[in-house]
Design an enzyme around this catalytic site. Structure first.
Site, short mmCIF file in Angstrom:
data_model
loop_
_atom_site.label_atom_id
_atom_site.label_comp_id
_atom_site.label_asym_id
_atom_site.label_seq_id
_atom_site.Cartn_x
_atom_site.Cartn_y
_atom_site.Cartn_z
N HIS A 123 0.83 -1.27 0.02
CA HIS A 123 -0.02 0.03 -0.06
C HIS A 123 1.03 1.18 -0.09
CE1 HIS A 123 -2.85 2.91 1.71
NE2 HIS A 123 -3.82 2.29 1.48
N ASP A 200 2.82 -3.96 8.47
CA ASP A 200 1.69 -3.05 8.12
C ASP A 200 0.32 -3.96 8.45
OD1 ASP A 200 -0.48 -1.68 6.97
OD2 ASP A 200 0.46 -1.54 5.05
N GLN A 203 -4.52 -4.38 7.45
CA GLN A 203 -5.81 -5.52 7.20
C GLN A 203 -5.42 -6.80 7.85
OE1 GLN A 203 -8.06 -4.76 4.93
NE2 GLN A 203 -7.27 -2.74 4.32
N LYS A 226 -10.74 0.40 10.51
CA LYS A 226 -11.10 -0.64 9.96
C LYS A 226 -11.35 -1.78 10.60
CE LYS A 226 -7.30 0.50 6.55
NZ LYS A 226 -7.92 0.88 5.07
N CYS A 366 -4.61 2.04 -3.81
CA CYS A 366 -3.43 2.74 -3.15
C CYS A 366 -2.33 1.74 -3.46
CB CYS A 366 -3.50 3.11 -1.75
SG CYS A 366 -4.84 4.56 -1.33
N1 PLP Z 1 -2.01 -0.51 4.67
C1 PLP Z 1 -2.93 -1.23 4.27
C2 PLP Z 1 -2.52 -2.58 3.68
C3 PLP Z 1 -3.99 -0.85 3.95
O1 PLP Z 1 -5.11 -1.34 3.46
C4 PLP Z 1 -4.28 0.68 4.36
C5 PLP Z 1 -5.72 1.21 4.18
O2 PLP Z 1 -6.33 0.92 3.17
C6 PLP Z 1 -3.39 1.33 4.88
C7 PLP Z 1 -2.10 0.61 5.05
C8 PLP Z 1 -3.70 2.99 5.35
O3 PLP Z 1 -4.47 2.87 6.23
P1 PLP Z 1 -4.87 4.38 6.81
O4 PLP Z 1 -5.56 5.10 5.61
O5 PLP Z 1 -5.89 4.23 7.94
O6 PLP Z 1 -3.73 5.15 7.20
#
Ligand code: PLP
Length: 409
Positions: A123, A200, A203, A226, A366
């Site tokens: 991401h 990270d 998810q 989430k 993203c």
């Molecule tokens: N990393 C992953 C795998 C994600 O799916 C997301 C959000 O969709 C993020 C990071 C970023 O999360 P946030 O927008 O809450 O910072």
């Protein structure tokens, strides 16, 4: 089904609404989840009954607010089996948690010629902070490639790291593919090599039982929104010894111990990393979300998602012209199903589905470099959570058939 989904649905007021005259079928949980009444009530309770700033008031409301805020931290620590509440830092979101590490640990420890190891499924949140750090320091970024079924190509795992690999960072679960990465195995190899390991968990934490000590990672980042909690709250778990060594990220009130005109010393963990008034109400309500998930049991949450993903993969695969991404075995993936359907553009799919009441995500999610690797401009993505039912998968499939017919005319 493992969970009593009909009972769970009663806790989510938004699931009663209609969209374009159709019952809402919310399948965009990887973007953000819906919130149960218990979380909404916790927010209202704070504002109606004990709204005050924390850690500084000598009055009753301030003490109640401080206790509730720190209680939420303890709940989060227990939820991921962190060794102590002090190893839990509240941020705005996953993105800020990762930036905190890249900015503080990264600036102090990554040097010219060093390497940062990521994957082809990042991401942007776990990509841009490292690319910026590498550019600033003259370090390089290397990416673990994907197999044909979009898992990480880990043959030769022992050769993955070399002496210059300072940190490895990767998703626990891919938001675009659903792939669950074997983070325990990779963490062990990173440790052997003296490389730090950041997961990270945006998810991961919402969908799987997570034990940061069993994983053996140095950092684990995730977002409350989430996992049934409010927006505006993220978590950075850090190994306490590392957090102790790291410089603060932002400077201001609360993160200091003593300040003079000449300089300052820093507060203890975790407050050293929480400058200024934090997001008190939302952190407290996040505590209610953790209670809710604890009550369901994360093993059950996971099992429910395996069941519904299995059903979705089976039903979707019956559609002619569908291409699905990620590993075919539902046990190797989270509750995310990304697909393309014939020559329909993902945005067109998303727009027509919306008119059937079905909310999905369409686009690059993203993960632009990943889309390039897959050779597509984007995908349509359905993602599930505790309140989704097999009947909703049926509605998705029927709406997809209607979309195909609509564009055939
Ligand atoms: N990393 C992953 C795998 C994600 O799916 C997301 C959000 O969709 C993020 C990071 C970023 O999360 P946030 O927008 O809450 O910072």
């Amino acid at each position: 089904m493992t969970l009593d989904v009909q009972r769970i649905r009663e806790d989510f007021p938004i699931l009663e609404r209609q969209v374009y005259g159709k019952p809402l079928v919310y399948l965009d949980n990887a973007a953000t989840s819906q919130k149960p009444r218990q979380v909404i009530d916790a927010l209202v309770d704070y504002y109606e009954n004990y709204n005050a700033n924390i850690h500084r008031a000598v009055h009753c409301l301030g003490e109640e607010a401080t206790a509730a805020y720190e209680e939420a931290r303890a709940k989060v620590a227990k939820f991921i089996n962190a060794p102590s509440p002090e190893s839990i830092i509240f941020t705005r979101n996953t993105t800020e948690a990762i930036n905190l590490v890249a900015y503080t640990w990264g600036r102090a420890n990554v040097r010219e010629g060093d390497e940062i190891l990521l994957t082809q499924m990042e991401h942007h949140s776990n990509l841009i902070p490292w690319q910026r750090l590498a550019a600033e320091k003259g370090a390089s970024v290397r990416y673990i490639e994907l197999t044909d079924s979009q898992t990480l190509a880990l043959d030769g795992l022992e050769n993955l790291f070399d002496a210059r690999t300072r940190i490895a960072a990767m998703p626990h679960v891919s938001n675009s593919l659903g792939t669950i990465n074997p983070v325990e195995k990779i963490a062990a190899e990173a440790r052997r090599n003296g490389t730090l390991f950041l997961v990270d968990g945006a998810q991961g934490a919402p969908h799987l039982p997570v034990d940061v000590q069993a994983i053996g990672c140095d950092f684990y980042a995730f977002s409350a929104h989430k996992m049934l909690g409010p927006t505006g709250v993220g978590v950075l778990y850090g190994r306490p010894e590392l957090l102790e060594e790291m410089e603060p990220f932002l400077g201001g009130g609360e993160m200091i111990r003593k300040v003079t005109y000449e300089g300052a010393t820093w507060n203890d963990l975790p407050w050293k990393f929480e400058a200024g008034t934090p997001n008190i109400a939302d952190v407290i309500a996040f505590g209610a979300a953790i209670d809710y998930l604890d009550h369901l049991g994360m093993e059950n949450v996971r099992e429910h998602e395996v069941e519904i993903t299995d059903y979705a993969l089976t039903r979707l695969s019956q559609l002619e012209g569908i291409v699905m991404y990620g590993p075919p075995d539902p046990r190797e993936r989270g509750g995310v199903v990304s697909f393309n359907f014939g020559d329909l553009h993902p945005h067109d799919i998303g727009t027509v589905l919306d008119h059937h009441g079905v909310a999905i995500r369409a686009g690059h999610h993203c993960t632009q470099p990943l889309m390039r690797t897959l050779g597509v401009s984007g995908t349509a993505r359905a993602s599930f959570y505790v309140y989704n039912t097999p009947e909703e998968v049926d509605v998705l499939v029927e709406a997809l058939e209607a979309t195909r017919d609509f564009f055939k005319r």
